[in-house]
Design an enzyme around this catalytic site. Structure first.
Site, short mmCIF file in Angstrom:
data_model
loop_
_atom_site.label_atom_id
_atom_site.label_comp_id
_atom_site.label_asym_id
_atom_site.label_seq_id
_atom_site.Cartn_x
_atom_site.Cartn_y
_atom_site.Cartn_z
CG HIS A 50 -1.95 -1.09 1.22
ND1 HIS A 50 -2.95 -1.18 0.28
CD2 HIS A 50 -2.12 -2.15 2.04
CE1 HIS A 50 -3.70 -2.24 0.52
NE2 HIS A 50 -3.21 -2.85 1.58
NE ARG A 75 1.84 -5.13 3.57
CZ ARG A 75 0.69 -4.68 4.08
NH1 ARG A 75 -0.10 -5.51 4.79
NH2 ARG A 75 0.34 -3.42 3.92
CG ASP A 89 18.00 -12.86 -6.37
OD1 ASP A 89 18.23 -13.75 -5.52
OD2 ASP A 89 17.79 -13.13 -7.58
CD GLU A 154 -3.86 -9.16 4.69
OE1 GLU A 154 -4.02 -8.00 5.12
OE2 GLU A 154 -2.98 -9.46 3.86
CG ASP A 180 -7.05 -5.99 3.99
OD1 ASP A 180 -7.85 -5.58 3.13
OD2 ASP A 180 -5.87 -5.63 4.03
#
Length: 267
Positions: A50, A75, A89, A154, A180
């Protein structure tokens, strides 16, 4: 020159004698990330679901906070094998995978972090910061030990499946997202709704029974303390953008007559 990697969030949780407290870093700014890294918190969540974060800004923030006594978790916007490979990576060691609704979702997240035959992560260690360009001895063999995977609960479906999700090998912890979760339960914006709180408490209890850590997002201090008392091993209690928004509003309120206030309905 051989180089070591940092301990993981899993290691930090295992070695902690109290719950770990952290905050969101959502601005996309390495400067703000570094400022927050020195605040005395235990961990930071650099968010790309977000927030305006791409690969380059995540890399810059990892570099900015490196060396501070704080754990960095990232996240991604989606539980995607290719994107997770790119994050790893870059040198992301701690992942929070959003929208994990089922055992299959959890297994896919773990597989994306493991080299074959245990998973499906593409092999590019010689090209990647993850292994410090093959300066970390034995990285390919030991990569799994350098990573932690936390999955986000969530939705109502995830709450119903939480015991099975916790049992997935490679899931190190769960993190409950009340925003959520409230939406999926038909009470959008009502993170404090009794049914939402009960669902969070169910997940905390399930994690304790499974012997795995569980965390939760709670910007309300009283709610945060309630979940900590209920067994949360880690928690997020604020966000850089929220602190700046509320702080700048406080300045405006102090010096400028304000219109009627509409309280925000979500974190």
């Amino acid at each position: 020159m051989p180089l070591p990697l940092d301990a993981t969030f899993r290691d930090a949780l295992a070695g902690a004698d109290r719950p770990l407290t952290g905050m969101w870093v959502c601005s996309g700014s390495p400067l703000i990330a570094e400022l927050c890294a020195g605040a005395g918190l235990d961990w930071l969540l650099i968010d790309a679901e977000h927030s305006p974060n791409g690969l380059e800004s995540i890399l810059a923030q990892l570099q900015a906070v490196h060396g501070y006594p704080v754990q960095a978790m990232v996240r991604p916007p989606v539980n995607d094998t290719v994107l997770i490979k790119q994050y790893l990576d870059l040198g992301v060691q701690n992942l929070l995978i959003p929208m994990v609704h089922s055992v299959g979702d959890a297994e896919a997240a773990v597989a994306a972090t493991r080299y074959p035959p245990a998973g499906v992560r593409g092999v590019g260690s010689a090209l990647a910061r993850a292994s410090r360009w093959n300066r970390v001895p034995g990285y390919l063999a030991d990569a799994e030990a350098t990573l932690s995977v936390t999955v986000q609960i969530e939705s109502s479906a995830a709450v119903s499946a939480v015991e099975a999700i916790l049992a997935v090998d490679g899931v190190d912890a769960i993190f409950v997202g009340p925003s959520d979760l409230a939406a999926s339960m038909g009470v959008l914006g009502q993170q404090e709704h009794p049914e939402v709180r009960a669902a969070v408490e169910h997940c905390l209890a399930a994690a304790q029974k499974a012997g795995k850590p569980a965390g939760v997002n709670a910007f309300n201090p009283a709610t945060a303390r309630h979940y900590l008392a209920g067994g949360a091993s880690f928690i997020l209690v604020g966000a850089d953008v929220a602190l700046l928004a509320r702080g700048s509003e406080a300045l405006a309120t102090q010096f400028i007559p304000a219109p009627d206030d509409d309280s925000p309905v979500s974190y």
